[in-house]
Design an enzyme around this catalytic site. Structure first.
Site, mmCIF file in Angstrom:
data_model
loop_
_atom_site.group_PDB
_atom_site.id
_atom_site.type_symbol
_atom_site.label_atom_id
_atom_site.label_comp_id
_atom_site.label_asym_id
_atom_site.label_seq_id
_atom_site.Cartn_x
_atom_site.Cartn_y
_atom_site.Cartn_z
ATOM 1 N N GLU A 58 0.829 -1.213 0.000
ATOM 2 C CA GLU A 58 0.000 0.000 0.000
ATOM 3 C C GLU A 58 0.860 1.258 0.000
ATOM 4 O O GLU A 58 0.561 2.219 -0.729
ATOM 5 C CB GLU A 58 -0.937 0.017 1.219
ATOM 6 C CG GLU A 58 -1.954 -1.095 1.242
ATOM 7 C CD GLU A 58 -1.467 -2.363 1.945
ATOM 8 O OE1 GLU A 58 -2.323 -3.172 2.331
ATOM 9 O OE2 GLU A 58 -0.243 -2.556 2.102
ATOM 10 N N CYS A 86 -2.386 -2.835 7.261
ATOM 11 C CA CYS A 86 -1.829 -2.858 8.611
ATOM 12 C C CYS A 86 -1.889 -1.452 9.209
ATOM 13 O O CYS A 86 -2.228 -0.487 8.506
ATOM 14 C CB CYS A 86 -0.386 -3.362 8.566
ATOM 15 S SG CYS A 86 0.787 -2.131 7.938
ATOM 16 N N CYS A 89 0.133 1.143 7.126
ATOM 17 C CA CYS A 89 -0.507 1.443 5.848
ATOM 18 C C CYS A 89 -1.800 2.229 6.060
ATOM 19 O O CYS A 89 -2.121 3.118 5.270
ATOM 20 C CB CYS A 89 -0.776 0.155 5.084
ATOM 21 S SG CYS A 89 0.752 -0.659 4.576
#
Length: 159
Positions: A58, A86, A89
């Protein structure tokens, strides 16, 4: 119905990219960013390949999309990810101001595969002094100088 089909098609592409990435030694994650239903950036996880813990799919896709659009904000863009982003990100997604995110697997699926970020989610709401990694604020007379310089700069670009 066309939009749902596009979302699924873009997610299928991220999944294929993630699978391909595992075959070259990369992590099982990928991301695509679209602007007006057109892919403007895509990336797979390159943490192990680049020896860079921030080289998540990402983040790399956001960097590429920003360069493509020559802007640090992606207000009119949609991110497709093979897995729920996560915490790092997620922060990058909010800073980039993406308008939507679609993902295939969730954080529990990632944890089963050995990518468990629950400890980070648990750490974020804690006060810095209570986190696993030692974090201490040190009071300095000059600490606010960067912010003062920023506020004094007439041509600062807000973000």
């Amino acid at each position: 119905m066309k939009n749902k089909m596009n979302h699924e098609a873009f997610l299928q592409q991220t999944i294929a990219l993630a699978v391909k990435n595992t075959k070259i030694g990369g992590g099982p994650f990928a991301a695509i960013i679209c602007h007006n239903d057109k892919i403007i950036a895509s990336s797979a996880n390159a943490v192990t390949l680049n020896l860079d813990p921030t080289a998540h799919a990402e983040v790399l896709a956001i960097r590429s999309a920003c360069q493509t659009l020559q802007d640090f904000q992606l207000n009119d863009c949609v991110l497709y990810s093979s897995c729920e982003p996560c915490p790092m990100c997620l922060g990058a997604i909010y800073w980039a101001r993406l308008k939507a995110v679609y993902f295939a697997c969730n954080r529990e699926d990632a944890a089963i595969a050995g990518f468990d970020d629950s400890f980070i989610y648990d750490e974020v709401p804690k006060d810095p002094e209570n986190r696993r990694i030692m974090m201490r604020q040190i009071s300095l007379d000059s600490a606010l100088h960067p912010f003062s310089a920023w506020l004094a700069h007439e041509n600062r670009r807000l973000y």
